[in-house]
Design a protein around this motif. Structure first.
Motif, PDB file in Angstrom:
ATOM      1  N   LEU A  94       0.821  -1.203   0.000  1.00 12.02           N
ATOM      2  CA  LEU A  94       0.000   0.000   0.000  1.00 12.02           C
ATOM      3  C   LEU A  94       0.864   1.266   0.000  1.00 12.02           C
ATOM      4  O   LEU A  94       0.482   2.289  -0.582  1.00 12.02           O
ATOM      5  CB  LEU A  94      -0.945   0.001   1.202  1.00 12.02           C
ATOM      6  N   ILE A  95       2.017   1.202   0.659  1.00 18.52           N
ATOM      7  CA  ILE A  95       2.952   2.332   0.627  1.00 18.52           C
ATOM      8  C   ILE A  95       3.413   2.578  -0.804  1.00 18.52           C
ATOM      9  O   ILE A  95       3.452   3.723  -1.275  1.00 18.52           O
ATOM     10  CB  ILE A  95       4.162   2.053   1.550  1.00 18.52           C
ATOM     11  N   LYS A  96       3.761   1.493  -1.502  1.00 21.24           N
ATOM     12  CA  LYS A  96       4.174   1.639  -2.902  1.00 21.24           C
ATOM     13  C   LYS A  96       3.024   2.195  -3.742  1.00 21.24           C
ATOM     14  O   LYS A  96       3.224   3.082  -4.592  1.00 21.24           O
ATOM     15  CB  LYS A  96       4.619   0.279  -3.439  1.00 21.24           C
ATOM     16  N   ALA A  97       1.807   1.709  -3.498  1.00 22.00           N
ATOM     17  CA  ALA A  97       0.651   2.179  -4.257  1.00 22.00           C
ATOM     18  C   ALA A  97       0.412   3.667  -4.034  1.00 22.00           C
ATOM     19  O   ALA A  97       0.125   4.414  -4.983  1.00 22.00           O
ATOM     20  CB  ALA A  97      -0.594   1.371  -3.876  1.00 22.00           C
ATOM     21  N   LEU A  98       0.536   4.139  -2.789  1.00 22.04           N
ATOM     22  CA  LEU A  98       0.336   5.555  -2.515  1.00 22.04           C
ATOM     23  C   LEU A  98       1.438   6.391  -3.166  1.00 22.04           C
ATOM     24  O   LEU A  98       1.166   7.466  -3.723  1.00 22.04           O
ATOM     25  CB  LEU A  98       0.300   5.813  -1.008  1.00 22.04           C
TER      26      LEU A  98
END
Length: 432
Positions: free
Chosen positions: A267-271
């Motif tokens: 999710l960090i990568k997605a954000l």
């Protein structure tokens, strides 16, 4: 000669701080690199190291003194070469610098065998931090049998605990645990203004707990954020099944390298990618101007025993998932040990806060200025969901973006949430 120890500036904007705890006492011998005190600002609580060698002859500011100005003389060291003959310099009183207590009593004569000096059988002095020595003394541990892992072989707290098999810090006292030196969501050093609120406990059993500068700053800054920053909240439901499947496959291939991806890593990568693809949300409001960032640095909320700290994954959009996972694990571990450096938790262009692991379905996070957005992640759970025009059961989470409406229009915030949702639901884009 006498050496004046002055209140240090622990950040470029620091003007004053609290002398939270002395780690030495009058009469102790200190060497360069020995820990002397814990200094608390509204950003962090950090340990202050000695630069010179000698004997502590006077502690001029008492533990717990608030509002000590940078540059105030807080202690006197007598150089080792002339400790027997030279008298310490008189220091300017600090009564006007701090609201409590004004002065300490006159210093006793230096002891001839200070606690800080420990010797091997060969006569060589053992290098150990005052905290390590205190823990060793309380635990009955002989420092001579411990190998130090600190600078130049210096014995530190962790070495004593590992040797004694304690493996953890002592129970917290009323003062801040020295193992948790740096923690804050604050990004400036403006003094606390206070709320003017008076609360009486009445007949209800209670205790009065003094707020740390960090807690005061969080209270003030988040109050200011809600009062001054017009928040807009946008929520999307995100299907996680494809991401969970990909995570399982990636972890199977990464297992030989000892790497295990978490959902939060992905999710960090997605954000990070979403902020690059929706650049109007990767900004900070600055009055008459706005800062437009070309890199996505994600502040990740990490819980530590005494609060929250936000280590930063820099350039998250361009890092591999394995790199993000390794970096977050290392940052989180050091955050809980109080070993983060200020540049590792101050800054960031946006934040992510995941409370899904605690079963929270949905929440709205408060923006941490000067950032203009924060993503709140809820729990993934099985829900009835429309899949290919048919009702099915899917694993779904709710993600809520909080946006500073002065800098980010609703349509731009919606674009970020749309991109974020697409990246999570079609997660091959995270590894492309």
């Amino acid at each position: 000669m006498s050496i004046e120890l002055k209140m240090p500036a622990l950040s470029p904007t620091m003007e004053e701080g609290t002398l939270a705890r002395w780690l030495v006492k009058e009469g102790d011998t200190v060497s360069s690199g020995d820990l002397i005190a814990e200094i608390e600002t509204d950003k962090a609580t950090m340990e202050f190291e000695a630069v010179d060698e000698g004997v502590i002859t006077q502690l001029l500011v008492a533990e717990g003194t608030d509002g000590v100005k940078v540059g105030t003389v807080i202690a006197i060291i007598q150089g080792e070469d002339d400790v027997a003959t030279a008298a310490p310099k008189a220091a300017a009183p600090v009564a006007t610098q701090a609201p409590k207590p004004a002065e300490v009593a006159a210093a006793p004569a230096p002891v001839t065998a200070p606690v800080a000096t420990v010797s091997h059988s060969s006569g060589d002095r053992i290098k150990a931090s005052p905290l390590a020595k205190r823990i060793a003394a309380n635990s009955g541990v002989d420092l001579a049998g411990i190998s130090g892992t600190g600078p130049n072989g210096r014995i530190v707290k962790a070495d004593v605990e590992a040797f004694s098999g304690a493996g953890r810090s002592p129970a917290p006292s009323s003062a801040m645990d020295p193992g948790l030196r740096r923690e804050s969501l604050a990004t400036d050093n403006r003094p606390s203004t206070g709320s003017g609120l008076t609360v009486e406990g009445g007949d209800i059993p209670h205790e009065v707990v003094k707020l740390s500068n960090m807690r005061k700053t969080i209270a003030r800054r988040l109050t200011e954020s809600k009062q001054q920053v017009p928040h807009i909240y946008l929520t999307v439901d995100v299907r996680l099944d494809a991401l969970l499947k990909l995570r399982g496959e990636l972890n199977a291939s990464l297992e030989p390298r000892g790497i295990k991806l978490s959902v939060n890593d992905m999710l960090i990568k997605a954000l990070g990618l979403a902020l690059i693809q929706a650049p109007k949300c990767n900004v900070s409001f600055a009055g008459d101007t706005m800062l437009q960032y070309s890199r996505a640095d994600i502040s990740v909320a990490v819980s530590v025993p005494t609060g929250l700290i936000t280590p930063i994954v820099t350039d998250a959009a361009n890092k591999s998932l394995s790199k993000i996972s390794t970096e977050i694990a290392e940052l989180a571990a050091r955050a809980k040990e109080g070993k983060l450096q200020p540049h590792e938790y101050q800054g960031g262009t946006a934040s992510i806060s995941n409370m899904g692991m605690m079963g929270i379905k949905q929440f709205e996070a408060v923006i941490n200025p000067p950032q203009a957005m924060i993503m709140a992640i809820g729990a993934g759970e099985k829900r009835p969901y429309i899949v290919d025009d048919a009702l099915a059961i899917a694993t779904v989470m709710s993600a809520t973006g909080s946006f500073d409406h002065r800098a980010i229009d609703g349509a731009d915030g919606a674009q970020l949430m749309k991109v974020f949702k697409e990246l999570v639901e079609k997660p091959l884009g995270l590894v492309a």
